[in-house]
Design a protein around this motif. Structure first.
Motif, PDB file in Angstrom:
ATOM      1  N   THR A   1       0.830  -1.211   0.000  1.00  0.00           N
ATOM      2  CA  THR A   1       0.000   0.000   0.000  1.00  0.00           C
ATOM      3  C   THR A   1       0.862   1.258   0.000  1.00  0.00           C
ATOM      4  O   THR A   1       2.011   1.242   0.453  1.00  0.00           O
ATOM      5  N   GLN A   2       0.275   2.327  -0.484  1.00  0.00           N
ATOM      6  CA  GLN A   2       0.951   3.620  -0.479  1.00  0.00           C
ATOM      7  C   GLN A   2       1.208   4.084   0.954  1.00  0.00           C
ATOM      8  O   GLN A   2       2.246   4.676   1.245  1.00  0.00           O
ATOM      9  N   GLU A   3       0.277   3.794   1.845  1.00  0.00           N
ATOM     10  CA  GLU A   3       0.441   4.181   3.248  1.00  0.00           C
ATOM     11  C   GLU A   3       1.690   3.522   3.850  1.00  0.00           C
ATOM     12  O   GLU A   3       2.495   4.178   4.510  1.00  0.00           O
ATOM     13  N   ASP A   4       1.863   2.222   3.604  1.00  0.00           N
ATOM     14  CA  ASP A   4       3.047   1.536   4.108  1.00  0.00           C
ATOM     15  C   ASP A   4       4.314   2.112   3.490  1.00  0.00           C
ATOM     16  O   ASP A   4       5.327   2.267   4.173  1.00  0.00           O
ATOM     17  N   ALA A   5       4.265   2.431   2.204  1.00  0.00           N
ATOM     18  CA  ALA A   5       5.435   2.997   1.533  1.00  0.00           C
ATOM     19  C   ALA A   5       5.828   4.334   2.148  1.00  0.00           C
ATOM     20  O   ALA A   5       7.013   4.628   2.328  1.00  0.00           O
ATOM     21  N   GLU A   6       4.839   5.144   2.492  1.00  0.00           N
ATOM     22  CA  GLU A   6       5.116   6.441   3.107  1.00  0.00           C
ATOM     23  C   GLU A   6       5.713   6.277   4.504  1.00  0.00           C
ATOM     24  O   GLU A   6       6.669   6.967   4.866  1.00  0.00           O
ATOM     25  N   ILE A   7       5.166   5.369   5.288  1.00  0.00           N
ATOM     26  CA  ILE A   7       5.704   5.109   6.627  1.00  0.00           C
ATOM     27  C   ILE A   7       7.113   4.533   6.511  1.00  0.00           C
ATOM     28  O   ILE A   7       7.991   4.834   7.326  1.00  0.00           O
ATOM     29  N   ALA A   8       7.340   3.733   5.479  1.00  0.00           N
ATOM     30  CA  ALA A   8       8.643   3.090   5.284  1.00  0.00           C
ATOM     31  C   ALA A   8       9.770   4.106   5.132  1.00  0.00           C
ATOM     32  O   ALA A   8      10.897   3.844   5.558  1.00  0.00           O
ATOM     33  N   HIS A   9       9.499   5.246   4.533  1.00  0.00           N
ATOM     34  CA  HIS A   9      10.536   6.286   4.410  1.00  0.00           C
ATOM     35  C   HIS A   9      11.060   6.676   5.786  1.00  0.00           C
ATOM     36  O   HIS A   9      12.274   6.724   6.014  1.00  0.00           O
ATOM     37  N   MET A  10      10.146   6.935   6.710  1.00  0.00           N
ATOM     38  CA  MET A  10      10.541   7.321   8.063  1.00  0.00           C
ATOM     39  C   MET A  10      11.249   6.166   8.774  1.00  0.00           C
ATOM     40  O   MET A  10      12.276   6.354   9.417  1.00  0.00           O
TER      41      MET A  10
END
Length: 151
Positions: free
Chosen positions: A111-120
Motif C-alpha cells: 500500500t501507499q500508506e506503508d510505503a510512506e511510513i517506510a521512508h521514516m
C-alpha cells in the motif's frame, strides 16, 4: 533524579586460520566456514571474501536487519527488499581507509500508506544501524521505495 538506564553488553567472537598465500578461513561456531583473502587489488584471491567485502556487506545487512525489526514493529507489509552497496576506499592522511559507503535499498510495499511510513522507518534504521555507527566513513542512504502494481 531519574535512575540510570542499564544496557546489556554483547560480545561476538570469531577465529581465523591461515591456509596458504593470502588465503585463510573465518570460523564461527555453528556457521558455515568463510574463505577470506585480501581483495584482488591487493593481490588476493578474488573468489574469497575480503575484509573490505565484509565491511560493505555488513553495513548493507545491518540496515536490512534494523529496518526489518522496525518495520515489524510498525506492521508494514513488505513485499520485497533488495539492495546494492558500494564503498570508496581512498589514500588519505598517509593510509588507506573507507571514506564513503552508499547503501541503495529497493523496497516494495502493498500500500501507499506503508510505503510512506517506510521512508521514516528506513531513516530511523539508517540512524540506528550498529555497523554504520561503528565506522568512520560517511554512510549515505539512497533508497527507492515503491508500491506493488495491482493487476
Amino acid at each position: 533524579m531519574k535512575p540510570k538506564e542499564s544496557h546489556r553488553s554483547f560480545h561476538f567472537q570469531s577465529r581465523l586460520v591461515w591456509d596458504s598465500g593470502r588465503v585463510g578461513r573465518a570460523l564461527i561456531d555453528c556457521k558455515p566456514v568463510m574463505r577470506v583473502s585480501s581483495p584482488r587489488e591487493f593481490k588476493g584471491d578474488p573468489a574469497c571474501w575480503s575484509p573490505e567485502d565484509m565491511l560493505v556487506a555488513a553495513a548493507d545487512a545491518c540496515l536490512l536487519m534494523t529496518f526489518l525489526a522496525y518495520a515489524q514493529r510498525e506492521e508494514l507489509e513488505l513485499v520485497r527488499y533488495e539492495s546494492e552497496a558500494e564503498a570508496a576506499m581512498e589514500f588519505t592522511d598517509g593510509r588507506y581507509r573507507f571514506t564513503e559507503v552508499v547503501l541503495r535499498p529497493h523496497l516494495k510495499f502493498k500500500t501507499q500508506e506503508d510505503a510512506e511510513i517506510a521512508h521514516m522507518v528506513l531513516e530511523l534504521a539508517h540512524r540506528d544501524c550498529i555497523i554504520t555507527n561503528s565506522i568512520t566513513a560517511a554512510v549515505k542512504l539512497e533508497p527507492e521505495i515503491c508500491v506493488e502494481a495491482v493487476p
